[in-house]
Design a protein around this motif. Sequence first.
Motif, PDB file in Angstrom:
ATOM      1  N   VAL A 132       0.866  -1.178   0.000  1.00  0.00           N
ATOM      2  CA  VAL A 132       0.000   0.000   0.000  1.00  0.00           C
ATOM      3  C   VAL A 132       0.904   1.231   0.000  1.00  0.00           C
ATOM      4  O   VAL A 132       1.834   1.321   0.809  1.00  0.00           O
ATOM      5  CB  VAL A 132      -0.916   0.027   1.247  1.00  0.00           C
ATOM      6  N   VAL A 133       0.656   2.139  -0.920  1.00  0.00           N
ATOM      7  CA  VAL A 133       1.382   3.418  -0.930  1.00  0.00           C
ATOM      8  C   VAL A 133       0.354   4.540  -0.954  1.00  0.00           C
ATOM      9  O   VAL A 133      -0.556   4.550  -1.793  1.00  0.00           O
ATOM     10  CB  VAL A 133       2.323   3.553  -2.145  1.00  0.00           C
ATOM     11  N   ILE A 134       0.501   5.464  -0.020  1.00  0.00           N
ATOM     12  CA  ILE A 134      -0.435   6.585   0.096  1.00  0.00           C
ATOM     13  C   ILE A 134       0.303   7.883  -0.213  1.00  0.00           C
ATOM     14  O   ILE A 134       1.387   8.132   0.321  1.00  0.00           O
ATOM     15  CB  ILE A 134      -1.039   6.649   1.515  1.00  0.00           C
ATOM     16  N   LEU A 135      -0.297   8.703  -1.093  1.00  0.00           N
ATOM     17  CA  LEU A 135       0.268  10.018  -1.371  1.00  0.00           C
ATOM     18  C   LEU A 135      -0.058  10.943  -0.217  1.00  0.00           C
ATOM     19  O   LEU A 135      -1.199  11.380  -0.072  1.00  0.00           O
ATOM     20  CB  LEU A 135      -0.291  10.568  -2.684  1.00  0.00           C
ATOM     21  N   SER A 136       0.948  11.199   0.622  1.00  0.00           N
ATOM     22  CA  SER A 136       0.836  12.292   1.587  1.00  0.00           C
ATOM     23  C   SER A 136       1.469  13.501   0.902  1.00  0.00           C
ATOM     24  O   SER A 136       1.202  13.755  -0.286  1.00  0.00           O
ATOM     25  CB  SER A 136       1.520  11.917   2.909  1.00  0.00           C
ATOM     26  N   SER A 137       2.325  14.216   1.583  1.00  0.00           N
ATOM     27  CA  SER A 137       2.887  15.453   1.029  1.00  0.00           C
ATOM     28  C   SER A 137       3.926  15.949   2.027  1.00  0.00           C
ATOM     29  O   SER A 137       3.903  15.527   3.201  1.00  0.00           O
ATOM     30  CB  SER A 137       1.763  16.487   0.886  1.00  0.00           C
ATOM     31  N   VAL A 138       4.789  16.876   1.602  1.00  0.00           N
ATOM     32  CA  VAL A 138       5.619  17.547   2.620  1.00  0.00           C
ATOM     33  C   VAL A 138       4.707  18.286   3.602  1.00  0.00           C
ATOM     34  O   VAL A 138       5.107  18.568   4.731  1.00  0.00           O
ATOM     35  CB  VAL A 138       6.648  18.518   2.000  1.00  0.00           C
ATOM     36  N   LEU A 139       3.476  18.561   3.180  1.00  0.00           N
ATOM     37  CA  LEU A 139       2.501  19.179   4.097  1.00  0.00           C
ATOM     38  C   LEU A 139       1.900  18.138   5.041  1.00  0.00           C
ATOM     39  O   LEU A 139       0.965  18.424   5.777  1.00  0.00           O
ATOM     40  CB  LEU A 139       1.408  19.917   3.315  1.00  0.00           C
ATOM     41  N   GLY A 140       2.461  16.920   5.045  1.00  0.00           N
ATOM     42  CA  GLY A 140       2.162  15.935   6.085  1.00  0.00           C
ATOM     43  C   GLY A 140       3.046  16.147   7.298  1.00  0.00           C
ATOM     44  O   GLY A 140       2.899  15.457   8.312  1.00  0.00           O
ATOM     45  N   LYS A 141       4.012  17.075   7.183  1.00  0.00           N
ATOM     46  CA  LYS A 141       4.839  17.371   8.363  1.00  0.00           C
ATOM     47  C   LYS A 141       5.118  18.863   8.503  1.00  0.00           C
ATOM     48  O   LYS A 141       5.990  19.259   9.266  1.00  0.00           O
ATOM     49  CB  LYS A 141       6.141  16.570   8.318  1.00  0.00           C
ATOM     50  N   ALA A 177       4.159   5.894   2.842  1.00  0.00           N
ATOM     51  CA  ALA A 177       3.691   7.150   2.243  1.00  0.00           C
ATOM     52  C   ALA A 177       4.801   7.732   1.385  1.00  0.00           C
ATOM     53  O   ALA A 177       5.982   7.516   1.658  1.00  0.00           O
ATOM     54  CB  ALA A 177       3.317   8.146   3.337  1.00  0.00           C
ATOM     55  N   VAL A 178       4.412   8.459   0.351  1.00  0.00           N
ATOM     56  CA  VAL A 178       5.374   9.328  -0.326  1.00  0.00           C
ATOM     57  C   VAL A 178       4.947  10.771  -0.059  1.00  0.00           C
ATOM     58  O   VAL A 178       3.755  11.077   0.017  1.00  0.00           O
ATOM     59  CB  VAL A 178       5.526   9.055  -1.843  1.00  0.00           C
ATOM     60  N   MET A 179       5.938  11.618   0.111  1.00  0.00           N
ATOM     61  CA  MET A 179       5.689  12.996   0.556  1.00  0.00           C
ATOM     62  C   MET A 179       6.365  13.972  -0.394  1.00  0.00           C
ATOM     63  O   MET A 179       7.456  14.473  -0.120  1.00  0.00           O
ATOM     64  CB  MET A 179       6.228  13.153   1.984  1.00  0.00           C
ATOM     65  N   ILE A 247      10.093  13.547  -1.370  1.00  0.00           N
ATOM     66  CA  ILE A 247      10.616  13.782  -2.731  1.00  0.00           C
ATOM     67  C   ILE A 247      10.502  15.280  -2.978  1.00  0.00           C
ATOM     68  O   ILE A 247       9.443  15.773  -3.371  1.00  0.00           O
ATOM     69  CB  ILE A 247       9.797  13.015  -3.798  1.00  0.00           C
ATOM     70  N   ASP A 248      11.586  16.013  -2.715  1.00  0.00           N
ATOM     71  CA  ASP A 248      11.471  17.474  -2.767  1.00  0.00           C
ATOM     72  C   ASP A 248      12.675  18.175  -3.391  1.00  0.00           C
ATOM     73  O   ASP A 248      12.814  19.400  -3.231  1.00  0.00           O
ATOM     74  CB  ASP A 248      11.199  18.035  -1.359  1.00  0.00           C
ATOM     75  N   GLY A 249      13.535  17.435  -4.064  1.00  0.00           N
ATOM     76  CA  GLY A 249      14.697  18.064  -4.702  1.00  0.00           C
ATOM     77  C   GLY A 249      15.612  18.764  -3.708  1.00  0.00           C
ATOM     78  O   GLY A 249      16.382  19.648  -4.090  1.00  0.00           O
ATOM     79  N   GLY A 250      15.515  18.387  -2.433  1.00  0.00           N
ATOM     80  CA  GLY A 250      16.381  18.969  -1.400  1.00  0.00           C
ATOM     81  C   GLY A 250      15.792  20.196  -0.727  1.00  0.00           C
ATOM     82  O   GLY A 250      16.435  20.797   0.137  1.00  0.00           O
ATOM     83  N   PHE A 251      14.549  20.565  -1.078  1.00  0.00           N
ATOM     84  CA  PHE A 251      13.945  21.807  -0.562  1.00  0.00           C
ATOM     85  C   PHE A 251      13.925  21.855   0.968  1.00  0.00           C
ATOM     86  O   PHE A 251      14.198  22.894   1.568  1.00  0.00           O
ATOM     87  CB  PHE A 251      12.523  21.970  -1.110  1.00  0.00           C
ATOM     88  N   GLY A 252      13.640  20.720   1.602  1.00  0.00           N
ATOM     89  CA  GLY A 252      13.480  20.720   3.055  1.00  0.00           C
ATOM     90  C   GLY A 252      14.775  20.454   3.809  1.00  0.00           C
ATOM     91  O   GLY A 252      14.759  20.231   5.026  1.00  0.00           O
ATOM     92  N   CYS A 253      15.926  20.489   3.106  1.00  0.00           N
ATOM     93  CA  CYS A 253      17.163  20.017   3.746  1.00  0.00           C
ATOM     94  C   CYS A 253      17.787  21.061   4.666  1.00  0.00           C
ATOM     95  O   CYS A 253      18.659  20.743   5.454  1.00  0.00           O
ATOM     96  CB  CYS A 253      18.171  19.551   2.715  1.00  0.00           C
ATOM     97  N   GLY A 254      17.378  22.318   4.585  1.00  0.00           N
ATOM     98  CA  GLY A 254      17.949  23.323   5.486  1.00  0.00           C
ATOM     99  C   GLY A 254      18.029  24.678   4.828  1.00  0.00           C
ATOM    100  O   GLY A 254      17.502  24.863   3.724  1.00  0.00           O
ATOM    101  N   VAL A 255      18.670  25.625   5.519  1.00  0.00           N
ATOM    102  CA  VAL A 255      18.721  26.990   4.977  1.00  0.00           C
ATOM    103  C   VAL A 255      19.931  27.157   4.064  1.00  0.00           C
ATOM    104  O   VAL A 255      20.890  26.414   4.175  1.00  0.00           O
ATOM    105  CB  VAL A 255      18.780  28.040   6.095  1.00  0.00           C
TER     106      VAL A 255
END
Length: 255
Positions: A132-141, A177-179, A247-255
């Motif tokens: 089972v794979v559920i599409l969550s999002s980075v907006l899941g966290k 989940a994938v986010m 899966i965010d291309g590194g967007f959430g990795c830091g400043v």
Amino acid sequence: MMKGKVVITGAASGIGAAVLKSELERAEHHIVAIDIDQSGLDAMKKSLTDEELSRITFCCLDLADRPAMQAAVADFCQGEAGIDKVVISHALSNENQIGQQSVWDRVLDVNLHATQRLLAAVEPSLNAGGRVVILSSVLGKAGKVANSAYCVSKHGLLGLVKSLALDWAPRKITVNAVMPCWVDTPMLRRELAPQADALGISVERMIRQIKKRIPLKQLVKDSDVADTVAFLTSPAAAMITAQGIVIDGGFGCGV
Ligand SMILES: NC(=O)c1ccc[n+]([C@@H]2O[C@H](COP(=O)([O-])OP(=O)(O)OC[C@H]3O[C@@H](n4cnc5c(N)ncnc54)[C@H](O)[C@@H]3O)[C@@H](O)[C@H]2O)c1
């Protein structure tokens, strides 16, 4: 040899459609393609060959409509094959203020409650070793302005993934989940249009600005997400469960 079925929700558009195409390429399973959008499903049918069409059962339904969902499940679960994979990709992303009860109720009903009800309905037909794979999002966290209903639904889906992974582990069924963040799909372009309007710029210009904020300098493609779903539903991922893969291309990795 044909295996069990693959059930894909939100299959008419974006990520769900990309997952459907990736499943068709592997030509292993019969596919159940669920979506509320009849015209989207019709457009998809026109793009497929007769051989591909013979491998798909199309179900046009509102997943939040309980009797319609139950009837569809009873229908497509007939036969001995059982279900090997479920990919949940349908969602609404409507913005809301906290007092907009009807938006809150509808977004939670479609994104979270309909997912729970569908998984409960297909549970008896899930094969051991299923995925089972559920599409969550980075907006899941994370939160987002004027998007509390969507964010709550995506956080809730992660809780569902973690708990259901434990419940179904004895049957060797994995639940993940994938986010993703900013996947270039109709949903993203619908979301960006009012924001671009408010800023007096085009959606294309807004997308160029977003790309600059992503370390890998491009939007996620629907096929990038489908590739991750393919991995999570493959034998190579047999020991991965209860996870949320960003899966965010590194967007959430830091400043
Ligand atoms: N596009 C993004 O930037 C992005 C980012 C993070 C997460 N996601 C998530 O990925 C998933 C797929 O998003 P997408 O971008 O492909 O969206 P999309 O809008 O292109 O596709 C979603 C599909 O779900 C269907 N759907 C909506 N409500 C339904 C209902 N009640 N019953 C049955 N089908 C219904 C729609 O008709 C549509 O075909 C969603 O869960 C979304 O929240 C998307």
